[in-house]
Motif scaffolding. Structure first.
Motif, PDB file in Angstrom:
ATOM      1  N   GLY A   1       9.770  23.228 -16.762  1.00 35.52           N
ATOM      2  CA  GLY A   1       8.328  23.229 -16.936  1.00 35.52           C
ATOM      3  C   GLY A   1       7.645  22.952 -15.616  1.00 35.52           C
ATOM      4  O   GLY A   1       8.069  22.061 -14.860  1.00 35.52           O
ATOM      5  N   LEU A   2       6.601  23.711 -15.288  1.00 39.63           N
ATOM      6  CA  LEU A   2       5.856  23.569 -14.045  1.00 39.63           C
ATOM      7  C   LEU A   2       4.455  23.069 -14.365  1.00 39.63           C
ATOM      8  O   LEU A   2       3.817  23.538 -15.315  1.00 39.63           O
ATOM      9  N   ALA A   3       3.971  22.112 -13.570  1.00 39.30           N
ATOM     10  CA  ALA A   3       2.607  21.604 -13.718  1.00 39.30           C
ATOM     11  C   ALA A   3       2.010  21.424 -12.341  1.00 39.30           C
ATOM     12  O   ALA A   3       2.589  20.733 -11.494  1.00 39.30           O
ATOM     13  N   ALA A   4       0.873  22.046 -12.096  1.00 39.97           N
ATOM     14  CA  ALA A   4       0.197  21.978 -10.802  1.00 39.97           C
ATOM     15  C   ALA A   4      -0.931  20.965 -10.876  1.00 39.97           C
ATOM     16  O   ALA A   4      -1.573  20.786 -11.921  1.00 39.97           O
ATOM     17  N   ALA A   5      -1.178  20.293  -9.738  1.00 33.65           N
ATOM     18  CA  ALA A   5      -2.234  19.277  -9.691  1.00 33.65           C
ATOM     19  C   ALA A   5      -3.605  19.885  -9.885  1.00 33.65           C
ATOM     20  O   ALA A   5      -4.551  19.194 -10.277  1.00 33.65           O
TER      21      ALA A   5
ATOM     22  N   LEU B   1       0.307  14.340 -14.319  1.00 31.67           N
ATOM     23  CA  LEU B   1       0.988  15.534 -13.821  1.00 31.67           C
ATOM     24  C   LEU B   1       2.420  15.595 -14.358  1.00 31.67           C
ATOM     25  O   LEU B   1       2.903  16.676 -14.760  1.00 31.67           O
ATOM     26  N   MET B   2       3.103  14.483 -14.395  1.00 34.38           N
ATOM     27  CA  MET B   2       4.463  14.459 -14.930  1.00 34.38           C
ATOM     28  C   MET B   2       4.474  14.753 -16.425  1.00 34.38           C
ATOM     29  O   MET B   2       5.370  15.437 -16.922  1.00 34.38           O
ATOM     30  N   ARG B   3       3.482  14.280 -17.137  1.00 30.18           N
ATOM     31  CA  ARG B   3       3.411  14.580 -18.567  1.00 30.18           C
ATOM     32  C   ARG B   3       3.163  16.069 -18.809  1.00 30.18           C
ATOM     33  O   ARG B   3       3.744  16.690 -19.699  1.00 30.18           O
ATOM     34  N   ASN B   4       2.305  16.659 -17.978  1.00 25.56           N
ATOM     35  CA  ASN B   4       2.036  18.085 -18.131  1.00 25.56           C
ATOM     36  C   ASN B   4       3.299  18.912 -17.905  1.00 25.56           C
ATOM     37  O   ASN B   4       3.574  19.878 -18.624  1.00 25.56           O
ATOM     38  N   ALA B   5       4.087  18.541 -16.883  1.00 26.14           N
ATOM     39  CA  ALA B   5       5.335  19.260 -16.623  1.00 26.14           C
ATOM     40  C   ALA B   5       6.308  19.090 -17.787  1.00 26.14           C
ATOM     41  O   ALA B   5       7.039  20.027 -18.145  1.00 26.14           O
ATOM     42  N   ASP B   6       6.302  17.923 -18.401  1.00 25.63           N
ATOM     43  CA  ASP B   6       7.170  17.684 -19.549  1.00 25.63           C
ATOM     44  C   ASP B   6       6.774  18.582 -20.719  1.00 25.63           C
ATOM     45  O   ASP B   6       7.628  19.168 -21.406  1.00 25.63           O
ATOM     46  N   LEU B   7       5.479  18.706 -20.964  1.00 26.42           N
ATOM     47  CA  LEU B   7       5.015  19.592 -22.034  1.00 26.42           C
ATOM     48  C   LEU B   7       5.406  21.045 -21.767  1.00 26.42           C
ATOM     49  O   LEU B   7       5.838  21.773 -22.666  1.00 26.42           O
ATOM     50  N   ALA B   8       5.255  21.475 -20.507  1.00 23.28           N
ATOM     51  CA  ALA B   8       5.619  22.856 -20.162  1.00 23.28           C
ATOM     52  C   ALA B   8       7.118  23.071 -20.335  1.00 23.28           C
ATOM     53  O   ALA B   8       7.564  24.155 -20.749  1.00 23.28           O
ATOM     54  N   MET B   9       7.921  22.072 -20.041  1.00 19.88           N
ATOM     55  CA  MET B   9       9.369  22.202 -20.209  1.00 19.88           C
ATOM     56  C   MET B   9       9.728  22.418 -21.678  1.00 19.88           C
ATOM     57  O   MET B   9      10.593  23.240 -22.008  1.00 19.88           O
ATOM     58  N   TYR B  10       9.079  21.697 -22.597  1.00 18.43           N
ATOM     59  CA  TYR B  10       9.349  21.903 -24.020  1.00 18.43           C
ATOM     60  C   TYR B  10       8.892  23.294 -24.478  1.00 18.43           C
ATOM     61  O   TYR B  10       9.495  23.889 -25.373  1.00 18.43           O
ATOM     62  N   LYS B  11       7.853  23.796 -23.830  1.00 22.08           N
ATOM     63  CA  LYS B  11       7.425  25.157 -24.133  1.00 22.08           C
ATOM     64  C   LYS B  11       8.506  26.153 -23.725  1.00 22.08           C
ATOM     65  O   LYS B  11       8.833  27.090 -24.486  1.00 22.08           O
ATOM     66  N   ALA B  12       9.094  25.965 -22.530  1.00 28.14           N
ATOM     67  CA  ALA B  12      10.170  26.846 -22.081  1.00 28.14           C
ATOM     68  C   ALA B  12      11.396  26.722 -22.978  1.00 28.14           C
ATOM     69  O   ALA B  12      12.062  27.711 -23.281  1.00 28.14           O
ATOM     70  N   LYS B  13      11.691  25.519 -23.441  1.00 23.63           N
ATOM     71  CA  LYS B  13      12.866  25.314 -24.295  1.00 23.63           C
ATOM     72  C   LYS B  13      12.663  25.984 -25.654  1.00 23.63           C
ATOM     73  O   LYS B  13      13.597  26.563 -26.226  1.00 23.63           O
ATOM     74  N   SER B  14      11.432  25.908 -26.177  1.00 26.98           N
ATOM     75  CA  SER B  14      11.176  26.529 -27.471  1.00 26.98           C
ATOM     76  C   SER B  14      11.217  28.052 -27.387  1.00 26.98           C
ATOM     77  O   SER B  14      11.389  28.728 -28.407  1.00 26.98           O
ATOM     78  N   ALA B  15      11.068  28.602 -26.181  1.00 24.58           N
ATOM     79  CA  ALA B  15      11.129  30.053 -25.999  1.00 24.58           C
ATOM     80  C   ALA B  15      12.564  30.557 -25.888  1.00 24.58           C
ATOM     81  O   ALA B  15      12.778  31.754 -25.669  1.00 24.58           O
ATOM     82  N   GLY B  16      13.535  29.703 -26.002  1.00 25.43           N
ATOM     83  CA  GLY B  16      14.930  30.127 -25.956  1.00 25.43           C
ATOM     84  C   GLY B  16      15.724  29.552 -24.816  1.00 25.43           C
ATOM     85  O   GLY B  16      16.944  29.712 -24.759  1.00 25.43           O
ATOM     86  N   GLY B  17      15.076  28.873 -23.876  1.00 28.35           N
ATOM     87  CA  GLY B  17      15.782  28.257 -22.776  1.00 28.35           C
ATOM     88  C   GLY B  17      16.097  29.221 -21.659  1.00 28.35           C
ATOM     89  O   GLY B  17      15.773  30.416 -21.707  1.00 28.35           O
TER      90      GLY B  17
END
Length: 900
Positions: free
Chosen positions: A590-594, A608-624
């Motif tokens: 997951g990528l998060a820009a300032a 910013l770290m929380r945003n990247a964490d949310l984006a990572m779960y989005k990528a994982k839900s898309a199949g990894g």
């Protein structure tokens, strides 16, 4: 407060007694006819009152104090009895002879009172001190007796007086002299703060008054001139009054100091003053009369012997004192020498290096410990300038510190400098500088230096461990967050700060199958590949488990972050070597820009770290095995989910949940034989929330357990109610059971308890589960199913055909019913693969002895196809949507044949 009150009462008593004494003196001084009876009665009463006061005072003490006051009181009482006898002579009209029975009482006071004074406690003394006190008392007594002999006895003897009357008359003044001597010396031996000083002082004054009257009585009696009621009696009355006041004086609580050697100056000089007065008196008497007297000569000789003994004793005490002082001086000298040697040993063997320098940093003294700590002999440093022996920077800092404290006596400062060991190693040292220039024994600036290299190394190691992951040596979460915050604070206008969150896909399976050691080895290899994939200025961190993060600082219009993310995905595609076989893992990033941070965010790094964490779960839900960039909608979705979760926790308590029931139709008879219970949530502000939205939240949070328990109880209660309303007609009630409920060991007990509570027949309850129950924790779930089956309930597999269950599991688990998923029913009636699959499931159920239920029937063609296949039961909108309990009860009671 009580002591001050008693003192005030005593002072008022003193005033009253003084007034009485004054009145007594006036009556006796006028020589009226009342003088004799007033004197006789007053002396008897005064002696009696004083004796009673002394005896009462003795009861307030114990030991020697009690005995002393008791004897003094008895002595006064004896005098009063003698006076009473004398009064009896006067009452009977007889003259008082000398001697008479009254003299026995009078002399009793002369005997008992000195004994009482001797019994009173005094300071604790050694043997020499007690002997000195005896000698001093004898010197005073002999001196007073000598003066009394010269002034009183000699004139009487010269007049030819002799006989028992003379000796009795002389016994009174001589006894008084002894008593006065004892009182005076006891007063001289005590401190002013002693407990009995004031009482003894008042008693002493009273005895002096007695002595004066006794001397007058003896003189007048020998001249046959004494008569009762004369002025002489005033002294006796005054003495009794003073003894009364001494007995009633408030007691002080402070004790005498137990110091033997701290005598009062009066106590030391009093014997010599008395002796000097006696010698002067005898010399004057000899000069005026021209002849001597044998008693006087013997008394003077006794005084000389007492003085010689006193001086010999003093000489012995002085010699003992000299020896004691010499011993103390020797012991003190030895103690100082030992202290000096101890201090020298401590300085020389201390872990600190002690150096004394001048304000210019010239070494005046150097302890030997410098060789043990830094390798230099002390003589190599003495006399040299210390700042020139250090590196330029350390020398400059030392010179500045010396100037800082040189102008302030006893000022102290601490600094850390680098010292080169004699073996060329650089050592970190802590130096404490103290200004002792004004101390004549030092006259310099004292430097206490210790080697802190090991402590600094340990501190650096602890700091490194606090900010780095122990397994991979990457930065940990604390350091990563600190660096992100620093990057945000120093971010240029044309720059961008991006955080990458990375989570390994399939890492749990590696740990479960190959063990944690293989998992740790895999993480180390992943860390190495991450370091190789990022740029030199990027920071890689591990947060724990299989979570990693990367901090990237790049131009705002660049694609550096995406390129780094793609490189990471590519390098992780390659297999990782292990001892047994190659391991394949992928990553979701997951990528998060300032630039997408909300305005006014107080903690931008955490956001910013929380945003990247949310984006990572989005990528994982898309199949990894890919990456996803943060979008603000992710946060709003998360917030909405959290709010929904919080509301769901309160829904059961606030009774916002209720059940809808979808009927199950027997395809052979077209009758309603039962229902499937489905939960519905009527939110107070959002309205009806579909199960597809809140059931996954309940599954993820564990709320499905209490929710499932409530659904099961309510469904069973409703089925029993409908059965009673239908005249005992059975109602088959189907309730869904989740995997989370099977994880609970008490599932069977809960079902059995609800059946017993509601009265629901076990064979009318059908528990529906998905195929995942058969695939996870197989042995434990099999045990649960067997126990449920033993209760008599029916077990069904919901959405059959959409999972991965095998025929082996179907034969192994005690399943009664297969529910055909609606995805197979939708296209029934046409020649499609779904028709063949649905028919296969129906035939499979028949071959295994299981019932089949088709879900999602919406058209007559689907119903006809299922009847042709031989399917047993059906559900769907063609018959009825899920409806509330009242309408479902009507369907059950009236039947659904007309609608079918």
């Amino acid at each position: 407060m009580a002591t001050s009150t008693r003192a005030a009462d005593w002072y008022r008593l003193c005033g009253v007694v003084g007034a009485v004494v004054a009145a007594f003196a006036i009556i006796l001084g006028t020589g009226s006819s009342l003088a004799a009876p007033v004197s006789n009665f007053g002396l008897c009463l005064g002696a009696l009152v004083a004796a009673v006061a002394c005896l009462r005072r003795s009861r307030r003490f114990t030991g020697r104090m009690r005995w002393g006051w008791s004897l003094i009181g008895l002595g006064v009482l004896s005098w009063g009895l003698g006076q009473a006898v004398a009064c009896w002579y006067g009452i009977t009209g007889q003259d008082v002879p000398l001697p008479s029975h009254a003299d026995l009482g009078y002399l009793g006071m002369v005997v008992l009172t000195p004994v009482g004074l001797l019994v009173l406690p005094s300071r604790t003394q050694a043997l020499a001190g007690r002997i000195r006190s005896v000698l001093d008392g004898l010197m005073i007594a002999a001196s007073l007796v000598l003066m009394a002999w010269i002034f009183v006895v000699v004139p009487l003897l010269e007049d030819g007086r002799a006989g028992l009357a003379l000796y009795v008359s002389l016994a009174y003044p001589l006894g008084d002299v002894v008593i006065v001597t004892m009182v005076l010396y006891m007063l001289a031996q005590q401190r002013r703060t002693g407990r009995t000083f004031n009482q003894l002082a008042v008693v002493g004054v009273g005895i002096v008054a007695f002595a004066v009257s006794d001397i007058g009585y003896a003189y007048l009696n020998l001249l046959d001139a004494y008569s009762s009621g004369g002025v002489t009696d005033i002294g006796w009355f005054t003495g009794f009054s003073l003894i009364l006041l001494a007995a009633l004086m408030p007691v002080k609580r402070t004790e005498d100091a137990p110091d033997e050697d701290s005598q009062q100056p009066v106590g030391i000089l009093l014997p010599y003053v008395a002796v000097l007065a006696a010698l002067i008196t005898s010399v004057v008497w000899y000069a005026t009369t021209g002849h001597t007297n044998l008693f006087i000569a013997y008394t003077r000789s006794a005084l000389i012997l007492l003085i010689v003994g006193r001086q010999l004793l003093t000489l012995r005490e002085n010699r003992n004192l000299t020896r004691t002082l010499e011993a103390r001086v020797a012991a003190r000298t030895a103690e100082l020498f030992a202290s000096e040697q101890r201090f020298h040993a401590l300085v020389q063997h201390s872990s600190d290096v002690v150096t004394v320098v001048s304000p210019e940093a010239d070494v005046l003294y150097q302890s030997e410990s410098v060789q043990r700590v830094f390798g230099y002999p002390a003589h190599m440093l003495t006399g040299r300038r210390l700042t020139k022996l250090l590196d330029p920077e350390s020398g400059l800092r030392l010179a500045q510190a010396l100037r800082q404290v040189a102008g302030r006596p006893y000022a102290t400062t601490v600094l850390e400098i680098t010292v080169r060991h004699r073996d060329k190693r650089l050592r970190q040292a802590e130096m404490t500088i103290t200004n002792l220039l004004s101390d004549p024994s030092v006259a310099g600036l004292v430097l206490n230096t210790r080697d802190i290299s090991e402590r600094k190394e340990l501190q650096d190691q602890l700091v490194h461990e606090a900010y780095h992951d122990a397994l991979t040596q990457l930065a940990n979460r604390a350091l990563f967050r600190e660096r992100v915050g620093e990057a945000l604070r120093t971010q240029p206008d044309d720059g961008e700060v991006t955080v990458l969150f990375l989570d390994l896909d399939g890492f749990k399976e590696v740990n479960d199958s190959l063990g944690h050691l293989a998992g740790d080895q895999l993480l180390v290899q992943v860390a190495d590949r991450l370091r190789a994939s990022v740029r030199e200025d990027d920071l890689v961190a591990r947060f724990g488990g299989d979570e990693f993060a990367v901090l990237i600082q790049a131009p705002a219009d660049g694609t550096d972050a995406e390129q780094v993310a793609q490189r990471i995905i590519d390098v992780l595609e390659e297999p990782f070597a292990s001892e047994s076989r190659d391991i394949h893992v992928q990553a979701s990033i997951g990528l998060a820009a300032a630039g997408l941070l909300e305005a006014g965010e107080t903690d931008g790094a955490e956001q910013l770290m929380r945003n990247a964490d949310l984006a990572m779960y989005k990528a994982k839900s898309a199949g990894g095995s890919g990456y996803a960039a943060y979008d603000p909608e992710m946060l709003s979705g998360l917030v909405e989910r959290l709010e929904l979760e919080a509301d769901l926790r309160l829904a059961l308590e606030r009774k916002q949940l209720h059940l809808h029931y979808q009927p199950t139709i027997d395809l052979a008879s077209s009758e309603v034989i039962g229902f499937e219970a489905l939960a519905r949530w009527e939110h107070p502000t959002r309205g009806l929330i579909p199960p597809a939205e809140f059931i996954p939240i309940a599954e993820a949070t564990g709320l499905i357990v209490p929710l499932g328990r409530w659904v099961l109880r309510e469904a069973c209660r409703q089925a029993v109610s409908w059965s009673k309303a239908g005249g005992g007609r059975p109602v088959k009630m189907a309730v869904n059971v989740s995997v989370r409920q099977f994880d609970r060991a008490d599932l069977v007990e809960v079902v059995a308890g609800i059946l017993a509570e509601t009265g629901m027949p076990a064979d009318q309850l059908c528990l529906e589960m998905t195929e995942s129950v058969l695939m996870t924790d197989t042995d434990d779930n099999l045990e649960q199913l067997v126990r449920l089956k033993a209760l008599g309930v029916t077990l069904a597999i919901d959405d059959f055909g959409t999972g991965y269950s095998s025929l082996a599991y179907l034969r192994r688990f005690p399943v009664d019913t297969l529910k055909i998923d609606r995805s197979f029913v939708e296209r029934l009636g046409a020649l499609t693969d779904d028709t063949a699959l649905a028919d296969t499931i129906v035939q499979l159920g028949k071959s295994l002895g299981m019932d089949t239920v088709a879900e999602g029937i919406e058209e007559f063609g689907q119903l006809a196809a299922l009847r042709e296949m031989g399917c047993h039961f059906a559900q769907g909108y063609y018959f009825s949507r899920p409806v509330p309990a009242t309408e479902a009860g009507r369907l059950f009671l009236e039947g659904a044949s007309a609608r079918a």
